[in-house]
Enzyme design. Structure first.
Site, PDB file in Angstrom:
ATOM      1  N   ASP A 105      75.714  64.839   2.828  1.00 13.17           N
ATOM      2  CA  ASP A 105      75.824  63.430   3.573  1.00 13.17           C
ATOM      3  C   ASP A 105      77.275  63.079   3.694  1.00 13.17           C
ATOM      4  OD1 ASP A 105      73.420  61.254   4.060  1.00 13.17           O
ATOM      5  OD2 ASP A 105      75.395  60.409   3.768  1.00 13.17           O
TER       6      ASP A 105
ATOM      7  N   ARG B 211      78.748  43.825   6.007  1.00  8.76           N
ATOM      8  CA  ARG B 211      78.880  45.303   5.399  1.00  8.76           C
ATOM      9  C   ARG B 211      80.326  45.397   4.976  1.00  8.76           C
ATOM     10  NH1 ARG B 211      75.042  50.074   7.433  1.00  8.76           N
ATOM     11  NH2 ARG B 211      72.998  49.069   7.456  1.00  8.76           N
TER      12      ARG B 211
END
Length: 294
Positions: free
Chosen positions: A161, A60
Protein backbone atom coordinates in the site's frame (compact mmCIF):
# COMPACT_ATOMS: atom_id res chain seq x y z
CA UNK A 1 1.50 -13.12 34.84
CA UNK A 2 -1.51 -13.91 32.67
CA UNK A 3 -1.12 -13.54 28.90
CA UNK A 4 -2.18 -10.35 27.13
CA UNK A 5 -3.73 -12.26 24.25
CA UNK A 6 -6.11 -15.18 24.53
CA UNK A 7 -7.33 -17.49 21.75
CA UNK A 8 -10.44 -16.27 19.91
CA UNK A 9 -11.64 -12.81 18.98
CA UNK A 10 -11.04 -10.11 16.37
CA UNK A 11 -11.43 -6.44 14.98
CA UNK A 12 -10.81 -3.81 12.31
CA UNK A 13 -9.31 -0.38 12.38
CA UNK A 14 -9.71 2.49 10.02
CA UNK A 15 -7.93 5.73 10.73
CA UNK A 16 -10.59 7.98 12.29
CA UNK A 17 -11.35 11.15 10.41
CA UNK A 18 -12.73 14.22 12.18
CA UNK A 19 -16.17 15.25 11.03
CA UNK A 20 -15.82 17.91 8.38
CA UNK A 21 -18.80 19.69 9.89
CA UNK A 22 -16.95 20.02 13.20
CA UNK A 23 -13.69 21.35 11.76
CA UNK A 24 -13.06 24.91 12.82
CA UNK A 25 -12.15 26.87 9.69
CA UNK A 26 -9.22 28.64 11.27
CA UNK A 27 -6.75 27.87 8.48
CA UNK A 28 -6.50 29.68 5.17
CA UNK A 29 -6.93 27.60 2.02
CA UNK A 30 -7.27 29.48 -1.27
CA UNK A 31 -8.57 28.01 -4.50
CA UNK A 32 -4.99 28.11 -5.80
CA UNK A 33 -3.86 26.08 -2.78
CA UNK A 34 -6.55 23.47 -3.37
CA UNK A 35 -5.71 23.26 -7.09
CA UNK A 36 -2.02 22.82 -6.26
CA UNK A 37 -2.79 20.05 -3.76
CA UNK A 38 -4.91 18.25 -6.37
CA UNK A 39 -2.06 18.45 -8.87
CA UNK A 40 0.50 17.17 -6.38
CA UNK A 41 -1.47 14.14 -5.20
CA UNK A 42 -2.40 13.23 -8.78
CA UNK A 43 1.20 13.45 -9.93
CA UNK A 44 2.58 11.56 -6.93
CA UNK A 45 -0.12 8.96 -6.24
CA UNK A 46 -2.50 9.04 -9.22
CA UNK A 47 -5.42 10.14 -7.05
CA UNK A 48 -7.91 12.40 -8.81
CA UNK A 49 -9.60 14.93 -6.51
CA UNK A 50 -12.58 16.89 -7.81
CA UNK A 51 -13.99 20.22 -6.65
CA UNK A 52 -16.39 18.76 -4.10
CA UNK A 53 -13.46 17.20 -2.20
CA UNK A 54 -12.20 20.57 -0.99
CA UNK A 55 -13.70 20.15 2.50
CA UNK A 56 -12.20 16.67 2.76
CA UNK A 57 -8.77 17.98 1.79
CA UNK A 58 -9.04 20.77 4.34
CA UNK A 59 -10.04 18.48 7.21
CA UNK A 60 -7.45 15.81 6.45
CA UNK A 61 -4.51 18.17 6.00
CA UNK A 62 -5.46 20.58 8.78
CA UNK A 63 -3.77 18.40 11.39
CA UNK A 64 -0.51 18.52 9.42
CA UNK A 65 -0.59 22.32 9.32
CA UNK A 66 -1.29 22.49 13.05
CA UNK A 67 1.50 20.00 13.68
CA UNK A 68 3.91 22.43 12.03
CA UNK A 69 2.33 25.50 13.63
CA UNK A 70 1.13 26.84 10.28
CA UNK A 71 -1.97 28.90 9.54
CA UNK A 72 -1.92 29.00 5.73
CA UNK A 73 -1.97 26.07 3.30
CA UNK A 74 0.48 28.01 1.17
CA UNK A 75 3.05 27.58 3.97
CA UNK A 76 2.49 23.84 3.96
CA UNK A 77 2.85 23.65 0.19
CA UNK A 78 6.12 25.55 0.47
CA UNK A 79 7.33 22.94 2.97
CA UNK A 80 6.48 20.12 0.57
CA UNK A 81 8.36 21.87 -2.22
CA UNK A 82 11.34 22.42 0.03
CA UNK A 83 11.55 18.80 1.19
CA UNK A 84 10.89 17.14 -2.17
CA UNK A 85 9.63 13.54 -2.06
CA UNK A 86 10.90 12.92 1.47
CA UNK A 87 9.93 13.90 4.99
CA UNK A 88 6.46 15.42 5.03
CA UNK A 89 5.49 13.84 1.69
CA UNK A 90 4.68 10.56 3.39
CA UNK A 91 2.32 12.24 5.85
CA UNK A 92 0.76 14.28 3.01
CA UNK A 93 0.04 11.15 0.97
CA UNK A 94 -1.21 9.18 3.97
CA UNK A 95 -3.64 11.99 4.87
CA UNK A 96 -5.23 12.01 1.41
CA UNK A 97 -5.46 8.22 1.06
CA UNK A 98 -8.85 6.66 1.79
CA UNK A 99 -8.80 3.45 3.84
CA UNK A 100 -12.23 1.86 3.73
CA UNK A 101 -11.95 -1.88 4.21
CA UNK A 102 -13.24 -4.88 6.15
CA UNK A 103 -12.62 -8.59 6.55
CA UNK A 104 -14.01 -10.51 3.56
CA UNK A 105 -15.30 -7.36 1.92
CA UNK A 106 -16.98 -8.22 -1.40
CA UNK A 107 -17.44 -11.75 -0.11
CA UNK A 108 -18.20 -13.33 -3.50
CA UNK A 109 -14.50 -13.15 -4.41
CA UNK A 110 -13.26 -15.50 -1.70
CA UNK A 111 -15.01 -18.77 -2.64
CA UNK A 112 -13.73 -18.24 -6.18
CA UNK A 113 -10.19 -17.75 -4.85
CA UNK A 114 -10.53 -20.94 -2.79
CA UNK A 115 -11.60 -22.95 -5.86
CA UNK A 116 -8.85 -21.37 -7.91
CA UNK A 117 -6.00 -22.42 -5.59
CA UNK A 118 -7.30 -25.82 -4.46
CA UNK A 119 -5.24 -28.62 -5.93
CA UNK A 120 -2.62 -26.35 -7.50
CA UNK A 121 0.95 -27.61 -7.64
CA UNK A 122 3.75 -25.49 -6.25
CA UNK A 123 3.57 -22.64 -3.74
CA UNK A 124 0.57 -20.32 -4.08
CA UNK A 125 1.25 -16.58 -4.18
CA UNK A 126 -1.34 -13.80 -4.07
CA UNK A 127 -0.72 -10.05 -4.22
CA UNK A 128 -2.95 -7.63 -2.34
CA UNK A 129 -1.99 -4.41 -4.13
CA UNK A 130 -4.05 -2.05 -1.96
CA UNK A 131 -3.70 -3.72 1.44
CA UNK A 132 -4.79 -0.73 3.53
CA UNK A 133 -4.98 -1.68 7.22
CA UNK A 134 -4.64 -5.40 6.53
CA UNK A 135 -8.14 -6.83 6.50
CA UNK A 136 -7.95 -7.88 2.84
CA UNK A 137 -4.57 -9.70 2.95
CA UNK A 138 -5.47 -11.44 6.20
CA UNK A 139 -8.79 -12.54 4.65
CA UNK A 140 -6.85 -13.95 1.69
CA UNK A 141 -4.48 -15.76 4.06
CA UNK A 142 -7.45 -17.32 5.90
CA UNK A 143 -8.84 -18.63 2.62
CA UNK A 144 -5.44 -20.08 1.66
CA UNK A 145 -5.19 -21.86 5.02
CA UNK A 146 -8.67 -23.30 4.63
CA UNK A 147 -8.23 -24.33 0.98
CA UNK A 148 -4.66 -25.62 1.07
CA UNK A 149 -4.47 -27.33 4.46
CA UNK A 150 -0.88 -28.21 5.42
CA UNK A 151 0.35 -26.80 2.09
CA UNK A 152 -0.62 -23.32 3.30
CA UNK A 153 2.79 -23.19 4.98
CA UNK A 154 4.25 -22.63 1.51
CA UNK A 155 1.72 -20.00 0.47
CA UNK A 156 2.46 -16.29 0.67
CA UNK A 157 0.39 -13.12 0.46
CA UNK A 158 2.30 -10.05 -0.68
CA UNK A 159 0.52 -7.02 0.77
CA UNK A 160 1.41 -3.50 -0.35
CA UNK A 161 0.00 0.00 0.00
CA UNK A 162 1.10 3.58 -0.51
CA UNK A 163 -0.12 4.57 2.99
CA UNK A 164 2.66 3.81 5.47
CA UNK A 165 0.42 4.53 8.48
CA UNK A 166 -2.09 1.96 7.27
CA UNK A 167 0.69 -0.56 6.70
CA UNK A 168 1.97 -0.11 10.25
CA UNK A 169 -1.49 -0.91 11.54
CA UNK A 170 -1.72 -3.89 9.19
CA UNK A 171 1.59 -5.32 10.41
CA UNK A 172 0.41 -5.07 14.01
CA UNK A 173 -2.64 -7.16 13.12
CA UNK A 174 -4.72 -5.73 15.97
CA UNK A 175 -8.36 -4.81 15.40
CA UNK A 176 -11.43 -3.83 17.42
CA UNK A 177 -13.15 -6.97 18.65
CA UNK A 178 -16.52 -5.80 17.35
CA UNK A 179 -15.17 -5.86 13.79
CA UNK A 180 -13.81 -9.38 14.05
CA UNK A 181 -16.97 -10.68 15.63
CA UNK A 182 -18.68 -10.15 12.27
CA UNK A 183 -16.81 -13.28 11.14
CA UNK A 184 -18.15 -16.75 11.82
CA UNK A 185 -17.18 -18.33 15.12
CA UNK A 186 -14.96 -20.99 13.52
CA UNK A 187 -12.73 -18.40 11.86
CA UNK A 188 -12.60 -16.24 14.98
CA UNK A 189 -11.36 -19.16 17.07
CA UNK A 190 -8.93 -20.40 14.42
CA UNK A 191 -7.33 -17.15 13.34
CA UNK A 192 -7.52 -14.63 16.22
CA UNK A 193 -6.54 -14.12 19.84
CA UNK A 194 -8.69 -12.08 22.18
CA UNK A 195 -7.18 -9.17 24.10
CA UNK A 196 -7.04 -9.17 27.88
CA UNK A 197 -6.38 -6.44 30.43
CA UNK A 198 -5.28 -3.26 28.67
CA UNK A 199 -5.97 -5.05 25.35
CA UNK A 200 -9.59 -5.84 26.24
CA UNK A 201 -11.95 -5.07 23.37
CA UNK A 202 -9.26 -5.88 20.79
CA UNK A 203 -8.25 -8.96 18.87
CA UNK A 204 -4.94 -9.92 17.28
CA UNK A 205 -4.20 -12.06 14.24
CA UNK A 206 -2.57 -15.34 15.25
CA UNK A 207 1.18 -15.60 14.50
CA UNK A 208 0.78 -18.49 12.05
CA UNK A 209 -1.60 -16.42 9.94
CA UNK A 210 0.51 -13.27 10.18
CA UNK A 211 3.56 -15.26 9.03
CA UNK A 212 1.91 -15.86 5.65
CA UNK A 213 1.67 -12.14 4.86
CA UNK A 214 4.57 -9.92 3.75
CA UNK A 215 3.83 -6.19 4.05
CA UNK A 216 5.66 -3.45 2.21
CA UNK A 217 5.16 0.06 0.79
CA UNK A 218 4.36 0.43 -2.88
CA UNK A 219 3.15 3.30 -5.02
CA UNK A 220 1.33 1.97 -8.07
CA UNK A 221 2.59 4.99 -10.02
CA UNK A 222 6.25 4.23 -9.33
CA UNK A 223 8.27 3.29 -12.41
CA UNK A 224 9.52 0.16 -10.61
CA UNK A 225 7.56 -2.06 -8.25
CA UNK A 226 9.34 -3.99 -5.45
CA UNK A 227 7.33 -7.13 -6.22
CA UNK A 228 7.89 -9.96 -8.64
CA UNK A 229 5.60 -12.59 -10.06
CA UNK A 230 4.25 -14.91 -10.97
CA UNK A 231 1.11 -14.62 -8.85
CA UNK A 232 -1.87 -16.95 -8.82
CA UNK A 233 -4.08 -13.93 -8.20
CA UNK A 234 -3.86 -10.17 -7.77
CA UNK A 235 -6.35 -8.22 -5.67
CA UNK A 236 -6.56 -4.53 -6.58
CA UNK A 237 -9.96 -3.50 -5.34
CA UNK A 238 -11.53 -0.08 -4.92
CA UNK A 239 -8.33 1.85 -5.52
CA UNK A 240 -8.29 2.51 -9.26
CA UNK A 241 -11.63 4.31 -9.01
CA UNK A 242 -9.45 7.20 -7.80
CA UNK A 243 -7.33 7.11 -11.00
CA UNK A 244 -8.06 8.45 -14.46
CA UNK A 245 -8.52 6.05 -17.39
CA UNK A 246 -4.98 6.45 -18.71
CA UNK A 247 -3.49 5.61 -15.32
CA UNK A 248 -5.81 2.61 -14.96
CA UNK A 249 -4.77 1.24 -18.35
CA UNK A 250 -1.09 1.69 -17.56
CA UNK A 251 -1.37 -0.18 -14.23
CA UNK A 252 -3.41 -3.00 -15.75
CA UNK A 253 -0.77 -3.49 -18.44
CA UNK A 254 1.82 -3.87 -15.69
CA UNK A 255 -0.29 -6.39 -13.77
CA UNK A 256 -0.58 -8.75 -16.74
CA UNK A 257 3.02 -10.08 -16.86
CA UNK A 258 3.00 -10.62 -13.09
CA UNK A 259 0.19 -13.19 -13.28
CA UNK A 260 0.48 -16.87 -14.04
CA UNK A 261 -1.15 -17.77 -17.40
CA UNK A 262 -4.36 -18.78 -15.61
CA UNK A 263 -4.10 -16.12 -12.90
CA UNK A 264 -7.02 -13.98 -11.80
CA UNK A 265 -7.37 -10.24 -11.18
CA UNK A 266 -9.95 -9.28 -8.55
CA UNK A 267 -11.28 -5.71 -8.72
CA UNK A 268 -13.79 -3.59 -6.83
CA UNK A 269 -17.54 -3.51 -7.26
CA UNK A 270 -17.42 0.01 -8.74
CA UNK A 271 -14.66 -0.78 -11.23
CA UNK A 272 -15.12 -1.96 -14.80
CA UNK A 273 -12.07 -2.40 -16.99
CA UNK A 274 -13.67 -4.17 -19.94
CA UNK A 275 -12.99 -1.17 -22.18
CA UNK A 276 -9.88 0.06 -20.38
CA UNK A 277 -7.35 -2.67 -21.12
CA UNK A 278 -6.82 -5.24 -23.85
CA UNK A 279 -4.72 -7.32 -21.46
CA UNK A 280 -7.72 -8.62 -19.50
CA UNK A 281 -11.18 -9.94 -20.21
CA UNK A 282 -14.06 -10.24 -17.78
CA UNK A 283 -14.50 -13.73 -16.36
CA UNK A 284 -17.18 -13.09 -13.74
CA UNK A 285 -18.46 -10.46 -11.35
CA UNK A 286 -15.50 -8.03 -11.00
CA UNK A 287 -13.06 -10.87 -11.75
CA UNK A 288 -10.77 -10.81 -14.78
CA UNK A 289 -8.44 -13.25 -16.52
CA UNK A 290 -5.68 -12.66 -19.02
CA UNK A 291 -7.02 -12.06 -22.52
CA UNK A 292 -4.10 -14.05 -23.94
CA UNK A 293 -5.17 -17.19 -22.08
CA UNK A 294 -5.88 -19.98 -24.52
Amino acid sequence: MSPTWLPEAAPEAVRPEPSEQLIERDLVMTQADFTHICELIHRHAGIVLVANKRNMVYSRLARRLRHHGMTHFSQYLALLKQEGLTGEWGAFTNALTTNLTAFFREAHHFPLLARHVTGRSGPVRVWSAAASTGEEPYSIAMILQEALGHRANEARVVATDIDTDALAQARAGVYPLEQVQKLDEVRIKRFFMRGKGDKAGLAKVRPELAAMVEFGPLNLLSPQWPVSGPFDAIFCRNVMIYFDKATQARILSRFAPLLKPDGLLFTGHSENFSYTSQAFRLRGQTVYELASRA
